[in-house]
Design a protein around this motif. Structure first.
Motif, PDB file in Angstrom:
ATOM      1  N   HIS A  98       0.864  -1.172   0.000  1.00  0.00           N
ATOM      2  CA  HIS A  98       0.000   0.000   0.000  1.00  0.00           C
ATOM      3  C   HIS A  98       0.900   1.221   0.000  1.00  0.00           C
ATOM      4  O   HIS A  98       1.888   1.285   0.722  1.00  0.00           O
ATOM      5  CB  HIS A  98      -0.892   0.012   1.245  1.00  0.00           C
ATOM      6  N   ARG A  99       0.548   2.197  -0.825  1.00  0.00           N
ATOM      7  CA  ARG A  99       1.318   3.443  -0.887  1.00  0.00           C
ATOM      8  C   ARG A  99       0.698   4.427   0.095  1.00  0.00           C
ATOM      9  O   ARG A  99      -0.449   4.833  -0.059  1.00  0.00           O
ATOM     10  CB  ARG A  99       1.300   3.995  -2.302  1.00  0.00           C
ATOM     11  N   GLY A 100       1.478   4.853   1.096  1.00  0.00           N
ATOM     12  CA  GLY A 100       0.963   5.744   2.132  1.00  0.00           C
ATOM     13  C   GLY A 100       1.117   7.206   1.809  1.00  0.00           C
ATOM     14  O   GLY A 100       0.535   8.047   2.486  1.00  0.00           O
ATOM     15  N   SER A 101       1.886   7.564   0.776  1.00  0.00           N
ATOM     16  CA  SER A 101       2.128   8.970   0.458  1.00  0.00           C
ATOM     17  C   SER A 101       2.075   9.164  -1.054  1.00  0.00           C
ATOM     18  O   SER A 101       2.461   8.289  -1.823  1.00  0.00           O
ATOM     19  CB  SER A 101       3.505   9.382   0.995  1.00  0.00           C
ATOM     20  N   SER A 102       1.649  10.330  -1.459  1.00  0.00           N
ATOM     21  CA  SER A 102       1.613  10.625  -2.897  1.00  0.00           C
ATOM     22  C   SER A 102       2.936  11.210  -3.380  1.00  0.00           C
ATOM     23  O   SER A 102       3.117  11.445  -4.572  1.00  0.00           O
ATOM     24  CB  SER A 102       0.466  11.586  -3.216  1.00  0.00           C
ATOM     25  N   ASN A 103       3.881  11.425  -2.494  1.00  0.00           N
ATOM     26  CA  ASN A 103       5.185  11.959  -2.829  1.00  0.00           C
ATOM     27  C   ASN A 103       5.999  10.863  -3.529  1.00  0.00           C
ATOM     28  O   ASN A 103       6.228   9.796  -2.973  1.00  0.00           O
ATOM     29  CB  ASN A 103       5.890  12.417  -1.543  1.00  0.00           C
ATOM     30  N   ASP A 104       6.452  11.129  -4.757  1.00  0.00           N
ATOM     31  CA  ASP A 104       7.199  10.132  -5.516  1.00  0.00           C
ATOM     32  C   ASP A 104       8.587   9.879  -4.938  1.00  0.00           C
ATOM     33  O   ASP A 104       9.153   8.803  -5.136  1.00  0.00           O
ATOM     34  CB  ASP A 104       7.330  10.553  -6.985  1.00  0.00           C
ATOM     35  N   ASP A 105       9.158  10.859  -4.234  1.00  0.00           N
ATOM     36  CA  ASP A 105      10.478  10.670  -3.639  1.00  0.00           C
ATOM     37  C   ASP A 105      10.409   9.798  -2.375  1.00  0.00           C
ATOM     38  O   ASP A 105      11.395   9.188  -1.998  1.00  0.00           O
ATOM     39  CB  ASP A 105      11.109  12.023  -3.291  1.00  0.00           C
ATOM     40  N   PRO A 107       7.418   7.320  -1.250  1.00  0.00           N
ATOM     41  CA  PRO A 107       6.045   6.819  -1.367  1.00  0.00           C
ATOM     42  C   PRO A 107       5.530   6.116  -0.105  1.00  0.00           C
ATOM     43  O   PRO A 107       4.344   5.837   0.002  1.00  0.00           O
ATOM     44  CB  PRO A 107       6.119   5.833  -2.527  1.00  0.00           C
ATOM     45  N   ASP A 108       6.392   5.839   0.861  1.00  0.00           N
ATOM     46  CA  ASP A 108       5.997   5.213   2.128  1.00  0.00           C
ATOM     47  C   ASP A 108       5.226   3.918   1.891  1.00  0.00           C
ATOM     48  O   ASP A 108       4.093   3.760   2.333  1.00  0.00           O
ATOM     49  CB  ASP A 108       5.182   6.204   2.969  1.00  0.00           C
ATOM     50  N   LEU A 109       5.869   2.982   1.196  1.00  0.00           N
ATOM     51  CA  LEU A 109       5.243   1.685   0.932  1.00  0.00           C
ATOM     52  C   LEU A 109       5.215   0.846   2.203  1.00  0.00           C
ATOM     53  O   LEU A 109       6.175   0.826   2.975  1.00  0.00           O
ATOM     54  CB  LEU A 109       6.015   0.927  -0.146  1.00  0.00           C
ATOM     55  N   GLU A 110       4.105   0.166   2.409  1.00  0.00           N
ATOM     56  CA  GLU A 110       4.000  -0.748   3.547  1.00  0.00           C
ATOM     57  C   GLU A 110       3.324  -2.038   3.103  1.00  0.00           C
ATOM     58  O   GLU A 110       2.501  -2.046   2.204  1.00  0.00           O
ATOM     59  CB  GLU A 110       3.229  -0.107   4.701  1.00  0.00           C
ATOM     60  N   VAL A 111       3.719  -3.120   3.758  1.00  0.00           N
ATOM     61  CA  VAL A 111       3.159  -4.434   3.452  1.00  0.00           C
ATOM     62  C   VAL A 111       1.767  -4.528   4.087  1.00  0.00           C
ATOM     63  O   VAL A 111       1.580  -4.161   5.245  1.00  0.00           O
ATOM     64  CB  VAL A 111       4.062  -5.553   4.002  1.00  0.00           C
ATOM     65  N   VAL A 112       0.801  -4.999   3.302  1.00  0.00           N
ATOM     66  CA  VAL A 112      -0.566  -5.221   3.794  1.00  0.00           C
ATOM     67  C   VAL A 112      -1.022  -6.601   3.322  1.00  0.00           C
ATOM     68  O   VAL A 112      -0.424  -7.198   2.430  1.00  0.00           O
ATOM     69  CB  VAL A 112      -1.558  -4.131   3.302  1.00  0.00           C
ATOM     70  N   GLU A 113      -2.074  -7.084   3.918  1.00  0.00           N
ATOM     71  CA  GLU A 113      -2.660  -8.356   3.476  1.00  0.00           C
ATOM     72  C   GLU A 113      -3.232  -8.160   2.074  1.00  0.00           C
ATOM     73  O   GLU A 113      -3.820  -7.120   1.770  1.00  0.00           O
ATOM     74  CB  GLU A 113      -3.771  -8.790   4.428  1.00  0.00           C
TER      75      GLU A 113
END
Length: 169
Positions: A98-105, A107-113
């Motif tokens: 899941h992408r937590g931020s719209s900032n391309d530099d 994106p704050d990706l996190e693992v989700v089910e």
């Protein structure tokens, strides 16, 4: 035959045996009134002796401060570990992200089910190493996963890696 010792005080010289000694005369001349404090006789301490204090160790300010610092550092470390359990560096092939931020530099990706409605991407490949340019990252993902759509690189924490991602349908 021996004679028995005299009765009474054996040290009372010059007194006839069997005569009791006279008690000491009372000191002070006033009888004790009920409800009045009792004063000890002269020469006695005016209070009871204080029992010795236990030799327990008291904590100093420095000790308390050091304990508080250790607890704070441990809390921060535990909190950091708990929040980083679902970061991109824990992703594996087949994980959903899941992408937590719209900032391309960042994106704050996190693992989700994958069954979660927040799941946006699927990891097709995870490649160890540093990939400094987008062209280099894209060519490496093409070799590993032909139908990838996005690349995500992370470096600087000692674990440099590249994720090859595609949209989750």
């Amino acid at each position: 035959m021996t004679t028995p010792p005299p009765q009474g005080n054996p040290f009372a010289q010059g007194q006839p045996a069997g005569q009791p000694q006279a008690p000491y005369p009372p000191q002070g001349g006033y009888p004790q009134q009920p409800g009045q404090p009792v004063f000890p006789p002269q020469g006695a301490a005016p209070f009871a002796p204080v029992p010795p204090q236990p030799t327990g160790r008291k904590l100093s300010f420095k000790t308390i401060k050091n304990i508080a610092i250790v607890i704070a550092v441990a809390s921060i470390a535990i909190g950091g570990y708990i929040t980083s359990r679902d970061d991109a560096n824990t992703a594996a092939v087949g994980s959903c992200m899941h992408r937590g931020s719209s900032n391309d530099d960042n994106p704050d990706l996190e693992v989700v089910e994958c069954s979660d409605t927040k799941a946006q991407y699927v990891v097709l490949a995870k490649i160890e190493g540093a990939y400094l340019t987008q062209t280099l990252a894209s060519s490496k993902c093409e070799a590993e996963a032909k139908d990838f759509q996005y690349t995500y690189t992370e470096s600087g924490d000692g674990k440099d890696f590249l994720l090859c991602l595609k949209d989750k349908k």
